[in-house]
Design an enzyme around this catalytic site. Structure first.
Site, PDB file in Angstrom:
ATOM      1  N   GLY A  61      90.547 -21.054   9.085  1.00 10.80           N
ATOM      2  CA  GLY A  61      90.516 -22.518   8.965  1.00 10.80           C
ATOM      3  C   GLY A  61      91.936 -23.063   8.940  1.00 10.80           C
ATOM      4  O   GLY A  61      92.802 -22.632   9.700  1.00 10.80           O
ATOM      5  N   GLY A 172     101.706 -15.776 -13.922  1.00  7.93           N
ATOM      6  CA  GLY A 172     101.319 -16.680 -15.006  1.00  7.93           C
ATOM      7  C   GLY A 172     101.014 -15.974 -16.318  1.00  7.93           C
ATOM      8  O   GLY A 172     100.867 -16.625 -17.355  1.00  7.93           O
ATOM      9  N   GLU A 240      89.755 -11.635  -7.519  1.00 16.13           N
ATOM     10  CA  GLU A 240      90.824 -11.262  -8.459  1.00 16.13           C
ATOM     11  C   GLU A 240      90.229 -10.697  -9.759  1.00 16.13           C
ATOM     12  O   GLU A 240      90.786  -9.777 -10.349  1.00 16.13           O
ATOM     13  CB  GLU A 240      91.707 -12.477  -8.753  1.00 16.13           C
ATOM     14  CG  GLU A 240      92.919 -12.166  -9.597  1.00 16.13           C
ATOM     15  CD  GLU A 240      93.840 -13.378  -9.708  1.00 16.13           C
ATOM     16  OE1 GLU A 240      94.807 -13.454  -8.934  1.00 16.13           O
ATOM     17  OE2 GLU A 240      93.580 -14.251 -10.567  1.00 16.13           O
TER      18      GLU A 240
HETATM   19  N1  UDP Z   1      91.975 -18.009   2.915  1.00 13.64           N
HETATM   20  C1  UDP Z   1      91.884 -18.491   4.229  1.00 13.64           C
HETATM   21  N2  UDP Z   1      91.246 -19.678   4.465  1.00 13.64           N
HETATM   22  C2  UDP Z   1      90.687 -20.419   3.462  1.00 13.64           C
HETATM   23  C3  UDP Z   1      90.794 -19.951   2.133  1.00 13.64           C
HETATM   24  C4  UDP Z   1      91.450 -18.748   1.893  1.00 13.64           C
HETATM   25  O1  UDP Z   1      92.381 -17.844   5.153  1.00 13.64           O
HETATM   26  O2  UDP Z   1      90.126 -21.494   3.762  1.00 13.64           O
HETATM   27  C5  UDP Z   1      92.635 -16.700   2.664  1.00 13.64           C
HETATM   28  C6  UDP Z   1      94.159 -16.818   2.770  1.00 13.64           C
HETATM   29  O3  UDP Z   1      94.686 -15.566   3.213  1.00 13.64           O
HETATM   30  C7  UDP Z   1      94.571 -17.077   1.344  1.00 13.64           C
HETATM   31  C8  UDP Z   1      93.597 -16.164   0.615  1.00 13.64           C
HETATM   32  O4  UDP Z   1      92.375 -16.248   1.356  1.00 13.64           O
HETATM   33  O5  UDP Z   1      95.935 -16.754   1.153  1.00 13.64           O
HETATM   34  C9  UDP Z   1      93.332 -16.524  -0.864  1.00 13.64           C
HETATM   35  O6  UDP Z   1      92.901 -17.876  -0.973  1.00 13.64           O
HETATM   36  P1  UDP Z   1      93.814 -18.966  -1.689  1.00 13.64           P
HETATM   37  O7  UDP Z   1      95.237 -18.761  -1.323  1.00 13.64           O
HETATM   38  O8  UDP Z   1      93.244 -20.321  -1.387  1.00 13.64           O
HETATM   39  O9  UDP Z   1      93.606 -18.632  -3.219  1.00 13.64           O
HETATM   40  P2  UDP Z   1      94.691 -18.874  -4.378  1.00 13.64           P
HETATM   41  O10 UDP Z   1      95.885 -18.023  -4.064  1.00 13.64           O
HETATM   42  O11 UDP Z   1      95.029 -20.343  -4.346  1.00 13.64           O
HETATM   43  O12 UDP Z   1      93.969 -18.441  -5.619  1.00 13.64           O
END
Ligand code: UDP
Ligand code: MN
Length: 291
Positions: A61, A172, A240
């Protein structure tokens, strides 16, 4: 043969470099901080082995927009001089930016469907990781790192990060007591960790290690995620949370300090001498397909 040049190092008492942080876990895995290792020496040792480091990245996306900075900064800092093979999982292979890669470094797009739920995208990463390790990486690489794409490299990341099973301390929570870790606390979830248990809170944006070890991790987490899904329960921090559960029972053999996973909005603290890799600031409402 190791070149004598590579074996010489500047700091005579390197173990004295960092005294204000723990540099080893209670199970004797190194915690990698600046000042605890000599990068030239380590790279020299590992370069003899002619290694390939598979690096899997999801950009689905709107997250394709993060690829350019990710790749450009990786080419400046990440495993310089090593064979690196990027595998970019995306619904838009045509949108992968043309970034010049150094010799011995390649990029393979892997087309996957898009999704209208971000939870689905992040949760499916374990499954895809497991599949690609089995179907091609075992024969194409020695080590693997699976990294978030909404990130940038700011400092060197080299062979000091290699190990059988590699985790990173979440920026964090590395100074926080275990009672404050945001583990999944509902016993109904497979990611459940009871109060009083747990070693560290690890970040989900970096997973690494030998292919077999990361394969087992991805396979187990995928199974646990499926069990949760069948009960309509989603762990507090999705994969996670499951990763943290896995690492509680399968201890990482190397732990990367938060130098290897910082957050751009977070001011540098005194323990962190170098920020190597950091999560950029993003507008969640704008980049994610659903709230
Ligand atoms: N990701 C993606 N498209 C999305 C949501 C997530 O490709 O619409 C992948 C992307 O590699 C991202 C990872 O999933 O770095 C983890 O999601 P995100 O970074 O949103 O999580 P956060 O680090 O904010 O917890
Ligand atoms: Mn992220």
């Amino acid at each position: 043969m190791l070149s004598p040049k590579g074996l010489l190092y500047k700091q005579p008492n390197i173990l004295g470099g960092q005294t204000d942080v723990a540099t080893v876990t209670p199970w004797l895995a190194p915690i990698v901080w600046e000042g605890t290792f000599e990068p030239t020496l380590i790279d020299t040792i590992y370069k003899q082995q002619n290694l390939t480091i598979a690096t899997t990245v999801f950009a689905v996306g709107k997250y394709v927009r993060f690829l350019k900075d990710f790749l450009q900064t990786a080419e400046k800092h990440y495993f310089l001089g090593f064979c690196v093979h990027y595998y970019i999982f995306t619904d838009q292979p045509e949108a992968i930016p043309a970034v010049t890669l150094a010799p011995n470094r390649t990029l393979t797009p892997v087309k996957i469907p898009s999704s209208n739920r971000w939870q689905e995208i992040t949760l499916r990463r374990m499954e895809r990781l497991q599949e690609i390790i089995k179907s091609r990486l075992m024969s194409e690489a020695d080590y693997i790192f699976s990294l978030d794409v909404d990130t940038k490299f700011y400092g060197p990341w080299g062979a000091e990060t290699l190990g059988r099973l590699v985790a990173v301390l979440h920026p964090g929570y590395y100074t926080t007591g275990r009672q404050r870790f945001p583990y999944e606390r509902r016993p109904q979830s497979q990611a459940y960790i009871p109060a009083g248990e747990g070693d560290y809170y690890y970040g989900g944006a970096v997973i690494g290690g030998h292919l077999e070890d990361v394969y087992r991790l991805a396979k187990t987490c995928k199974e646990q995620l499926d069990i949760d899904a069948s009960k309509s329960i989603e762990a507090a921090w999705q994969e996670e949370s499951h990763l943290n559960k896995y690492f509680l029972y399968n201890k990482p053999t190397k732990v990367l300090s938060p130098e290897y996973l910082w957050q751009d909005f977070k001011p540098k603290t005194k323990e962190v001498k170098v920020i190597r890799f950091s999560q950029i600031i993003k507008n969640y409402a704008e980049v994610r397909p659903n709230p």
